[in-house]
Enzyme design. Sequence first.
Site, PDB file in Angstrom:
ATOM      1  N   HIS A   1       0.846  -1.192   0.000  1.00 29.52           N
ATOM      2  CA  HIS A   1       0.000   0.000   0.000  1.00 29.52           C
ATOM      3  C   HIS A   1       0.887   1.249   0.000  1.00 29.52           C
ATOM      4  CE1 HIS A   1       0.468  -0.690   4.479  1.00 29.52           C
ATOM      5  NE2 HIS A   1       0.852   0.560   4.368  1.00 29.52           N
TER       6      HIS A   1
HETATM    7  P1  TYD Z   1      -1.753  -2.702   7.846  1.00 27.02           P
HETATM    8  O1  TYD Z   1      -1.226  -1.334   7.980  1.00 27.02           O
HETATM    9  O2  TYD Z   1      -2.816  -2.950   6.808  1.00 27.02           O
HETATM   10  O3  TYD Z   1      -0.523  -3.680   7.620  1.00 27.02           O
HETATM   11  P2  TYD Z   1      -0.002  -4.407   6.309  1.00 27.02           P
HETATM   12  O4  TYD Z   1      -0.369  -3.536   5.147  1.00 27.02           O
HETATM   13  O5  TYD Z   1       1.465  -4.534   6.492  1.00 27.02           O
HETATM   14  O6  TYD Z   1      -0.685  -5.726   6.309  1.00 27.02           O
HETATM   15  O7  TYD Z   1      -2.321  -3.168   9.240  1.00 27.02           O
HETATM   16  C1  TYD Z   1      -2.777  -4.478   9.470  1.00 27.02           C
HETATM   17  C2  TYD Z   1      -3.975  -4.430  10.386  1.00 27.02           C
HETATM   18  O8  TYD Z   1      -3.651  -3.786  11.612  1.00 27.02           O
HETATM   19  C3  TYD Z   1      -5.155  -3.680   9.790  1.00 27.02           C
HETATM   20  O9  TYD Z   1      -6.347  -4.433  10.080  1.00 27.02           O
HETATM   21  C4  TYD Z   1      -5.234  -2.392  10.553  1.00 27.02           C
HETATM   22  C5  TYD Z   1      -4.538  -2.714  11.860  1.00 27.02           C
HETATM   23  N1  TYD Z   1      -3.782  -1.565  12.356  1.00 27.02           N
HETATM   24  C6  TYD Z   1      -4.314  -0.772  13.362  1.00 27.02           C
HETATM   25  O10 TYD Z   1      -5.423  -1.017  13.875  1.00 27.02           O
HETATM   26  N2  TYD Z   1      -3.593   0.294  13.823  1.00 27.02           N
HETATM   27  C7  TYD Z   1      -2.386   0.605  13.302  1.00 27.02           C
HETATM   28  O11 TYD Z   1      -1.734   1.602  13.746  1.00 27.02           O
HETATM   29  C8  TYD Z   1      -1.835  -0.208  12.250  1.00 27.02           C
HETATM   30  C9  TYD Z   1      -0.505   0.085  11.643  1.00 27.02           C
HETATM   31  C10 TYD Z   1      -2.571  -1.282  11.817  1.00 27.02           C
END
Ligand code: TYD
Length: 138
Positions: A51
């Site tokens: 992303h």
């Molecule tokens: P995400 O940023 O989508 O990680 P990646 O793209 O590496 O898989 O985050 C994964 C999950 O964690 C998503 O459901 C949202 C949650 N999340 C939070 O609730 N708070 C946060 O600060 C972050 C970074 C993620």
Amino acid sequence: MLVPRIIEFTEIGNPSLGFISVAENNVNIPFEIKRAYWAYFTPNYVKRGGHAHKNLEQIVFSVSGKLEIKTECLNGIKNSYNLNKPNFGLYLPRLVWRDITFSHSAVLLCLASELYNSEDYIREYTDFQKMKHDPSIS
Ligand code: TYD
């Protein structure tokens, strides 16, 4: 153009004592930290990231193990960074696509400029690509 860059943090200490590195708002990092999160126990066949962010700025550290971070900027320039020392962080400005691979037992620490906001994510690569042709974005 907004481009990632490696920031080296001073290592305070010595090999017989160990080291401390410090990040301070607007001193050695270019934003105010509003959020920290860490990611761990990621199997090395998993790719995280996938992303970009509309407004968020981040610095990513590998506080343990190794991270391979592949980036793409809106100008199309792609880079790959191997983070394997805790005193080096990768600054990711807004509008940078990233894919992250973890080594076994790697721990990613992220310092972020904003609170979590799901609306700030660009999750579709095609949407990111379209932004390359949007003259209102710089
Ligand atoms: P995400 O940023 O989508 O990680 P990646 O793209 O590496 O898989 O985050 C994964 C999950 O964690 C998503 O459901 C949202 C949650 N999340 C939070 O609730 N708070 C946060 O600060 C972050 C970074 C993620």
